[in-house]
Design a protein around this motif. Sequence first.
Motif, PDB file in Angstrom:
ATOM      1  N   ALA A 140       0.812  -1.214   0.000  1.00  0.00           N
ATOM      2  CA  ALA A 140       0.000   0.000   0.000  1.00  0.00           C
ATOM      3  C   ALA A 140       0.849   1.270   0.000  1.00  0.00           C
ATOM      4  O   ALA A 140       0.612   2.185  -0.783  1.00  0.00           O
ATOM      5  CB  ALA A 140      -0.941  -0.008   1.204  1.00  0.00           C
ATOM      6  N   GLY A 141       1.843   1.356   0.879  1.00  0.00           N
ATOM      7  CA  GLY A 141       2.604   2.592   1.005  1.00  0.00           C
ATOM      8  C   GLY A 141       1.827   3.637   1.787  1.00  0.00           C
ATOM      9  O   GLY A 141       0.643   3.478   2.096  1.00  0.00           O
ATOM     10  N   THR A 142       2.482   4.734   2.093  1.00  0.00           N
ATOM     11  CA  THR A 142       1.894   5.734   2.983  1.00  0.00           C
ATOM     12  C   THR A 142       0.685   6.425   2.370  1.00  0.00           C
ATOM     13  O   THR A 142      -0.374   6.539   2.995  1.00  0.00           O
ATOM     14  CB  THR A 142       2.953   6.783   3.359  1.00  0.00           C
ATOM     15  N   GLY A 149      -7.592   3.283   3.672  1.00  0.00           N
ATOM     16  CA  GLY A 149      -7.853   2.893   5.053  1.00  0.00           C
ATOM     17  C   GLY A 149      -7.200   1.581   5.440  1.00  0.00           C
ATOM     18  O   GLY A 149      -7.739   0.832   6.255  1.00  0.00           O
ATOM     19  N   THR A 150      -6.030   1.303   4.864  1.00  0.00           N
ATOM     20  CA  THR A 150      -5.300   0.078   5.180  1.00  0.00           C
ATOM     21  C   THR A 150      -4.011   0.431   5.913  1.00  0.00           C
ATOM     22  O   THR A 150      -3.709   1.600   6.153  1.00  0.00           O
ATOM     23  CB  THR A 150      -4.944  -0.691   3.900  1.00  0.00           C
ATOM     24  N   PHE A 151      -3.216  -0.582   6.241  1.00  0.00           N
ATOM     25  CA  PHE A 151      -1.891  -0.367   6.797  1.00  0.00           C
ATOM     26  C   PHE A 151      -0.890  -0.158   5.665  1.00  0.00           C
ATOM     27  O   PHE A 151      -1.097  -0.609   4.538  1.00  0.00           O
ATOM     28  CB  PHE A 151      -1.467  -1.559   7.652  1.00  0.00           C
ATOM     29  N   PRO A 155      -0.905  -5.853   1.894  1.00  0.00           N
ATOM     30  CA  PRO A 155      -0.919  -6.160   0.459  1.00  0.00           C
ATOM     31  C   PRO A 155      -2.200  -5.687  -0.215  1.00  0.00           C
ATOM     32  O   PRO A 155      -3.287  -5.741   0.365  1.00  0.00           O
ATOM     33  CB  PRO A 155      -0.816  -7.688   0.430  1.00  0.00           C
ATOM     34  N   LEU A 156      -2.052  -5.221  -1.434  1.00  0.00           N
ATOM     35  CA  LEU A 156      -3.177  -4.795  -2.262  1.00  0.00           C
ATOM     36  C   LEU A 156      -3.188  -5.625  -3.539  1.00  0.00           C
ATOM     37  O   LEU A 156      -2.147  -6.090  -4.010  1.00  0.00           O
ATOM     38  CB  LEU A 156      -3.047  -3.316  -2.627  1.00  0.00           C
ATOM     39  N   LEU A 157      -4.361  -5.794  -4.103  1.00  0.00           N
ATOM     40  CA  LEU A 157      -4.509  -6.432  -5.409  1.00  0.00           C
ATOM     41  C   LEU A 157      -4.592  -5.335  -6.462  1.00  0.00           C
ATOM     42  O   LEU A 157      -5.299  -4.342  -6.282  1.00  0.00           O
ATOM     43  CB  LEU A 157      -5.768  -7.298  -5.439  1.00  0.00           C
ATOM     44  N   SER A 158      -3.868  -5.518  -7.544  1.00  0.00           N
ATOM     45  CA  SER A 158      -3.775  -4.454  -8.540  1.00  0.00           C
ATOM     46  C   SER A 158      -3.814  -5.037  -9.947  1.00  0.00           C
ATOM     47  O   SER A 158      -3.277  -6.119 -10.200  1.00  0.00           O
ATOM     48  CB  SER A 158      -2.468  -3.674  -8.332  1.00  0.00           C
ATOM     49  N   ARG A 187     -12.268 -11.227   8.702  1.00  0.00           N
ATOM     50  CA  ARG A 187     -10.862 -11.514   8.976  1.00  0.00           C
ATOM     51  C   ARG A 187     -10.261 -10.390   9.794  1.00  0.00           C
ATOM     52  O   ARG A 187     -10.820  -9.296   9.892  1.00  0.00           O
ATOM     53  CB  ARG A 187     -10.088 -11.701   7.674  1.00  0.00           C
ATOM     54  N   VAL A 188      -9.116 -10.670  10.374  1.00  0.00           N
ATOM     55  CA  VAL A 188      -8.391  -9.696  11.177  1.00  0.00           C
ATOM     56  C   VAL A 188      -7.012  -9.508  10.558  1.00  0.00           C
ATOM     57  O   VAL A 188      -6.351 -10.485  10.180  1.00  0.00           O
ATOM     58  CB  VAL A 188      -8.258 -10.175  12.635  1.00  0.00           C
ATOM     59  N   ILE A 189      -6.582  -8.260  10.443  1.00  0.00           N
ATOM     60  CA  ILE A 189      -5.264  -7.952   9.886  1.00  0.00           C
ATOM     61  C   ILE A 189      -4.472  -7.194  10.946  1.00  0.00           C
ATOM     62  O   ILE A 189      -4.968  -6.225  11.530  1.00  0.00           O
ATOM     63  CB  ILE A 189      -5.385  -7.110   8.603  1.00  0.00           C
TER      64      ILE A 189
END
Length: 511
Positions: A140-142, A149-151, A155-158, A187-189
């Motif tokens: 994701a990156g900053t 709204g992720t960390f 991981p992201l799907l692209s 799920r929990v991340i």
Amino acid sequence: MKSFNIAEKLRDLETEVGTLSPMQKILLGTDGSVTALLENALDCEVTVHTISQEVVPADKHAAVSLEIPEGEPVNHRIVTLNEGEDGKVLLYAASDTPLSRLAPSFKDDLMRADIPIGRIMRMHQIESRRELDDVRVCRAGTRVSGILGTFRHEPLLSRRYRIITGGEPLIAIRETFPCSHFTDESRVIVEAPARIHMGLIDMNGSSGRVDGGIGLSVEDPAVVIEAKRSSDIRVRSDNGNCDRIQKTAERVLTALGVQGGAEITLHRTYPGHIGLGSGTQVSLATARAICELYRPLPVREMAAVAGRGGTSGIGTAVFESGGFILDGGHRFGPSGAKSDFRPSSASGGVKPAPVLFRHPFPDDWRILLATPAIPEGASGKAEVDIFRQYCPVPVGEVQALCHTVMMQMLPGIIEKDLDLFGTAVNAVQSLGLKKVELGLQPPLVHDLITALRDTGAAGVGLSSFGPTVYAIGDTGMQDTLRTAEEVMGETGGSVVLTRACNHGAEMRAAP
């Protein structure tokens, strides 16, 4: 463009991130309108919010994808697709469009309105086809994590595709969404930061206490673990962590009295036994994820169940709260929690040490981590043998170390006095067990420490048993980075320029 096998690519993705939902596969592989798919699936209007839009020269990648000369003006547009007008961000998209291929009216709609591209093309009755050429997992990156709204390390799907009209690429688009979106399974991340272990304070024990640690949480690298309920324990991980995750999960589920299990995926980690505490962070992230699925536990209780923190409490403390940490060690002797000198890996059943001092680390101080590609630091039996051979350390060195921590290191943090703090870091390297740890390092590590100090870094030291060397400074850290790369030379290794992490591990539930 070469042929693209989407089915094969999706199978590759599943080996990396786990089973994809049918909706995720459709969104990644469709040759139709994603906006229309989302509106049908979610039974709501999907709106476009433009984040930025500007005319820029085409870079190399855009030029190749659009089949235009590098430097030709393109409209670079970044948008999100949202659930309703002010609802959840569903997807992040970046597109490039050559201005030379746009009719004036199409250009006006593209650059002025929050309208999906597919809808604009229908409005202008442009016949086209979509040509998919890339599907991948990315971090994701900053910036993107803040939008989705992720960390940051999640991981992201692209996917990337081109819209072709009249035999020419009109638009190149990359669409990205979190792995946790568009699935019906809860799920929990958990994202957990790495830590620098600056040293153990008292490995003499004559005071009736032993251990005690100083350390610091850093933003990079990090651990990301995802878990969802399952009938048994299933682990998707690299070989180095699979057994650790399995055993941690078994301990936690037993402690909770849970009959079920968990499907656990380690999305991101960093090498073990390099001095940055990956074993503790992987174990605690696993425990936290399972506890959130079934029944939350306090971090210290969770760490005891997972068998972490029996010597140094730094890893547990940074998982809990981040920042700079000083812990108070353990009672030592026949009636104490410990009766001999042992590393955390051989101190099962011992509770994490109490935190005596926790303080935010200055945001404007930069931290460099240099890890040469040499044999990993001491672990297992070798680490146990070192404790047995070199402890107790002279009480005079313990006293000097305590004086350095109390009168230089802690005031340096509180008063944001980088030179004072750096002086303390440098002094710690020649005292107590840290002197032993450093003395056991190969010449390259000593050369690295000397060279980084010569660049003007305020403080340079060895993290835990190494081989990672850390340097702390403010300005001029790019020079320090280049020097680290030069010193490691053909040996190779990794260099990361990061900041302190002033919060503990973070958790989010999805969807």
